[in-house]
Motif scaffolding. Structure first.
Motif, PDB file in Angstrom:
ATOM      1  N   VAL A 570     -18.280 -66.198 -12.378  1.00  0.00           N
ATOM      2  CA  VAL A 570     -18.977 -66.276 -13.671  1.00  0.00           C
ATOM      3  C   VAL A 570     -18.025 -66.007 -14.834  1.00  0.00           C
ATOM      4  O   VAL A 570     -17.869 -66.859 -15.726  1.00  0.00           O
ATOM      5  N   PRO A 571     -17.350 -64.852 -14.877  1.00  0.00           N
ATOM      6  CA  PRO A 571     -16.428 -64.630 -16.008  1.00  0.00           C
ATOM      7  C   PRO A 571     -15.196 -65.534 -15.970  1.00  0.00           C
ATOM      8  O   PRO A 571     -14.705 -65.948 -17.029  1.00  0.00           O
ATOM      9  N   LEU A 572     -14.689 -65.837 -14.780  1.00  0.00           N
ATOM     10  CA  LEU A 572     -13.495 -66.670 -14.699  1.00  0.00           C
ATOM     11  C   LEU A 572     -13.740 -68.065 -15.265  1.00  0.00           C
ATOM     12  O   LEU A 572     -12.916 -68.601 -16.017  1.00  0.00           O
ATOM     13  N   TYR A 573     -14.882 -68.649 -14.921  1.00  0.00           N
ATOM     14  CA  TYR A 573     -15.159 -69.996 -15.444  1.00  0.00           C
ATOM     15  C   TYR A 573     -15.432 -69.945 -16.949  1.00  0.00           C
ATOM     16  O   TYR A 573     -15.043 -70.869 -17.681  1.00  0.00           O
ATOM     17  N   ALA A 574     -16.104 -68.887 -17.399  1.00  0.00           N
ATOM     18  CA  ALA A 574     -16.374 -68.767 -18.838  1.00  0.00           C
ATOM     19  C   ALA A 574     -15.062 -68.696 -19.622  1.00  0.00           C
ATOM     20  O   ALA A 574     -14.909 -69.354 -20.663  1.00  0.00           O
ATOM     21  N   ILE A 575     -14.103 -67.929 -19.119  1.00  0.00           N
ATOM     22  CA  ILE A 575     -12.790 -67.831 -19.775  1.00  0.00           C
ATOM     23  C   ILE A 575     -12.080 -69.180 -19.739  1.00  0.00           C
ATOM     24  O   ILE A 575     -11.502 -69.634 -20.736  1.00  0.00           O
ATOM     25  N   TYR A 576     -12.134 -69.829 -18.567  1.00  0.00           N
ATOM     26  CA  TYR A 576     -11.510 -71.148 -18.427  1.00  0.00           C
ATOM     27  C   TYR A 576     -12.108 -72.143 -19.414  1.00  0.00           C
ATOM     28  O   TYR A 576     -11.379 -72.905 -20.074  1.00  0.00           O
ATOM     29  N   LYS A 577     -13.428 -72.140 -19.553  1.00  0.00           N
ATOM     30  CA  LYS A 577     -14.098 -73.085 -20.439  1.00  0.00           C
ATOM     31  C   LYS A 577     -13.688 -72.856 -21.885  1.00  0.00           C
ATOM     32  O   LYS A 577     -13.399 -73.810 -22.625  1.00  0.00           O
ATOM     33  N   LEU A 578     -13.656 -71.609 -22.309  1.00  0.00           N
ATOM     34  CA  LEU A 578     -13.281 -71.296 -23.689  1.00  0.00           C
ATOM     35  C   LEU A 578     -11.820 -71.647 -23.964  1.00  0.00           C
ATOM     36  O   LEU A 578     -11.471 -72.065 -25.070  1.00  0.00           O
ATOM     37  N   CYS A 579     -10.979 -71.465 -22.966  1.00  0.00           N
ATOM     38  CA  CYS A 579      -9.551 -71.751 -23.159  1.00  0.00           C
ATOM     39  C   CYS A 579      -9.245 -73.236 -23.206  1.00  0.00           C
ATOM     40  O   CYS A 579      -8.267 -73.663 -23.846  1.00  0.00           O
ATOM     41  N   THR A 580     -10.048 -74.047 -22.531  1.00  0.00           N
ATOM     42  CA  THR A 580      -9.765 -75.484 -22.475  1.00  0.00           C
ATOM     43  C   THR A 580     -10.350 -76.240 -23.661  1.00  0.00           C
ATOM     44  O   THR A 580      -9.983 -77.400 -23.886  1.00  0.00           O
ATOM     45  N   LEU A 581     -11.258 -75.623 -24.406  1.00  0.00           N
ATOM     46  CA  LEU A 581     -11.801 -76.260 -25.594  1.00  0.00           C
ATOM     47  C   LEU A 581     -10.854 -76.061 -26.770  1.00  0.00           C
ATOM     48  O   LEU A 581     -10.059 -75.121 -26.795  1.00  0.00           O
TER      49      LEU A 581
END
Length: 618
Positions: A570-581
């Motif tokens: 959950v947190p790992l994907y949220a961080i990944y999503k924010l970083c790739t935008l």
């Protein structure tokens, strides 16, 4: 003939432009029929035949496969939700926690949490028509919870299939005139083996019944292991049974719902037939009525004990199968206009009634065992694997025609387990092939890869010390992590996506907007309930043990790593999503919490989640 061909050619050239210019109706084929010449005139008729189209969605993508019949879906959901725990856990909890009084907290939590969450997952999958990860296009930052539930389902498959292989082993062992768990004169028995009749002190910890020793020493061979750090090689008998289970799962799933929807006609209905037959036999046994009375005895004072309410809440969380991604996967194959509200009410009600009904079957035989050996019911009543692989086989062994009853009973366990295992596998397969579209064309190979990988990991559970691996997986794989996953799922849908928007989606599907009760449960009651359960799960956590064996610290560390590996998605994907935008943080956050279909609104500065009304509306 030459004139006929020329006429045909002229006719074809006359209609040829239709094939290129008719973009809205699709290409057409010309069927030319020459009628027999009459009075010197040749009559021809032409028919424009549209080729069979590939079903496509409005976006141009290939239409999603759907269930062959509505009943296929209902049986699949019922078969998944009604599993071994309905037989080996609920009746014991009911007996231990005040009998009929236990139904009060059980039904209370069913109404405020079980049904709303079940309904939520069915609606979520049906509207978005994707697996557990793909549905989070409604709020991309929460896609990690989709991978959480997929991982949990995969982990559960590592050990759940082993239970089915035990049942298969017992089934093969039942085809004999003298059941192997009746006497103490077998090669696997120890000097401590003693029949109930020969053991005046039934509570003597140094004594073991033939049925207990058959399970521990004849099936598991746990006596050949000193602990989890001494596993040994896989037992070929259990490995063979596990292989049969894996083959059954593969051929039930390889074609998707086309095959699994037919298999459940047997696996989901057979348990009810067998339970009914066993009940009719059980109530005729001496002491059966006393056992049923103990099961139903009402002790309302037990409701003052907080532990009773916690166990009722825990049973609701795990018995309905919410949070494994299975309900989302199954409902994603429904027709868009299917009445998922009615399905949720029907299936949750059947699940609870099955649990209650199975209690009559279990306690009729437990009462018989108590009467036969002249001991208190407490001495024979237990839950878990000990009930279905020790106590029940022992009771069946005392009946006339015991081999026949044993075969019937273990066929029931097989069918109870197979369709639940199918559901877990389908959650993994559907979730991943919907996320990685190229796998759609290779579903059969991908299904083979998943079941083979599951088989290889499960081999650790069929070694001499496999029961220790099994216990560790059972304790950590789907405990706190599944509660955490459902909590995040409920928050993501009710708060970030919006309970009002979710209700609009349901109204679009079934033509009826969810009532205020459901919306309040989704937004406030269910998240609070789940948060409470997560806190209680951490607060009351106890390290696993098997009998007198205590797991070493490193084993518990491995267990926690397993549990955390799914939760951290959950947190790992949220961080990944924010970083790739791209863009400023507020802009990236806006894209991450806005449905993918509304990203154009973010470009115009319209973000619903940035308004107070979004958070207050119900």
């Amino acid at each position: 003939m030459l004139m006929e061909r020329a006429a045909a050619g002229a006719m074809s050239s006359a209609v040829a432009p239709e094939k290129n210019n008719s973009n809205t109706m699709g290409p057409k084929e010309v069927e030319l029929i020459l009628v027999k010449e009459q009075n010197g005139v040749q009559f021809t008729t032409t028919t424009l035949v549209a080729p069979t189209p590939t079903q496509t969605s409005p976006s141009g993508e290939e239409e999603r496969e759907t269930w062959g019949k509505k009943i296929d879906f209902l049986l699949s959901v019922i078969g998944f939700a009604v599993d071994l725990a309905n037989v080996w856990r609920f009746p014991y909890l009911c007996y231990k926690n005040g009998g009929g009084a236990f139904l009060v907290p059980y039904l209370f939590f069913m109404v405020i949490a079980g049904m709303p969450l079940f309904y939520m997952e069915l609606a979520l999958g049906q509207y978005n028509r994707e697996g557990a990860a793909g549905v989070w296009k409604i709020c991309p930052i929460f896609k990690g919870v989709g991978f959480t539930v997929i991982l949990i389902s995969l982990y559960v498959g590592f050990y759940y299939n082993v239970i089915i292989s035990w049942a298969l082993f017992y089934l093969f062992s039942s085809f004999t005139g003298d059941l192997p768990w009746v006497h103490c004169n077998n090669s696997w028995n120890s000097p401590n083996c003693s029949d109930w009749a020969d053991n005046s002190s039934a509570s003597d910890i140094y004594k073991a019944t033939p049925a207990q020793e058959y399970f521990d020493r004849g099936v598991l061979h746990i006596q050949d292991s000193n602990g989890i750090d001494d596993l040994g090689r896989p037992r070929w008998q259990l490995t063979s049974c596990l292989g049969v289970v894996i083959v059954l799962l593969y051929f039930s799933l390889w074609k998707g719902v086309k095959t699994s929807g037919k298999v459940v006609w047997i696996t989901a209905t057979m348990p009810y037939v067998v339970l009914t037959v066993l009940l009719l036999r059980g109530v005729t046994l001496p002491g059966a009525i006393d056992g049923i009375k103990a099961y139903l005895s009402v002790d309302f004072l037990r409701l003052c004990d907080a532990k009773v309410w916690i166990e009722a809440a825990t049973q609701i969380c795990f018995s309905l199968g919410v949070g494994f991604g299975v309900l989302i996967a199954f409902s994603s194959y429904n027709k868009f206009s299917n009445n998922c509200y009615r399905d949720a009410i029907i299936t949750t009600s059947i699940n609870s009634l099955t649990s209650f009904f199975s209690g009559f079957v279990v306690f009729s035989f437990l009462g018989y065992m108590s009467h036969k050996h002249n001991v208190d019911l407490d001495k024979v009543a237990r839950d878990g694997a000990g009930l279905v692989f020790v106590i029940y086989p022992e009771a069946i062994a005392t009946l006339p025609g015991s081999s026949v009853w044993a075969v019937i009973f273990f066929i029931m366990l097989l069918t109870l387990g197979i369709d639940s295992a199918m559901g877990g596998m389908e959650s993994v397969i559907t979730g991943l092939i919907d996320e990685f579209k190229f796998l759609h064309k290779h579903r059969e190979l991908f299904t083979l890869f998943i079941v083979v990988a599951t088989f290889l990991i499960s081999l650790f559970c069929v070694t001499n010390g496999g029961m220790y691996v099994f216990t560790l997986l059972d304790h950590y794989a789907a405990g706190t992590s599944i509660l955490f996953g459902v909590l995040i799922e409920a928050i993501g849908i009710a708060w970030f996506y919006g309970v009002d928007r979710f209700s609009d989606d349901i109204e679009e599907m079934i033509g009826q907007r969810p009532g205020l009760y459901w919306r309040l449960c989704w937004k406030f009651v269910s998240p609070c309930f789940l948060l409470f359960m997560v806190v209680v799960s951490f607060a009351t956590f106890n390290p696993p043990n098997y009998g007198s064996y205590v797991f070493p610290p490193w084993a518990n560390s491995v267990g926690w790593c397993l549990a955390m590996s799914s939760m951290t998605m959950v947190p790992l994907y949220a961080i990944y999503k924010l970083c790739t935008l791209q863009g400023k943080f507020c802009n990236r956050l806006a894209y991450a919490i806005t449905p993918e279909t509304e990203h154009h609104l973010v470009d115009n500065g319209e973000v619903r989640q940035f308004t107070l009304q979004h958070w207050l509306v119900v």
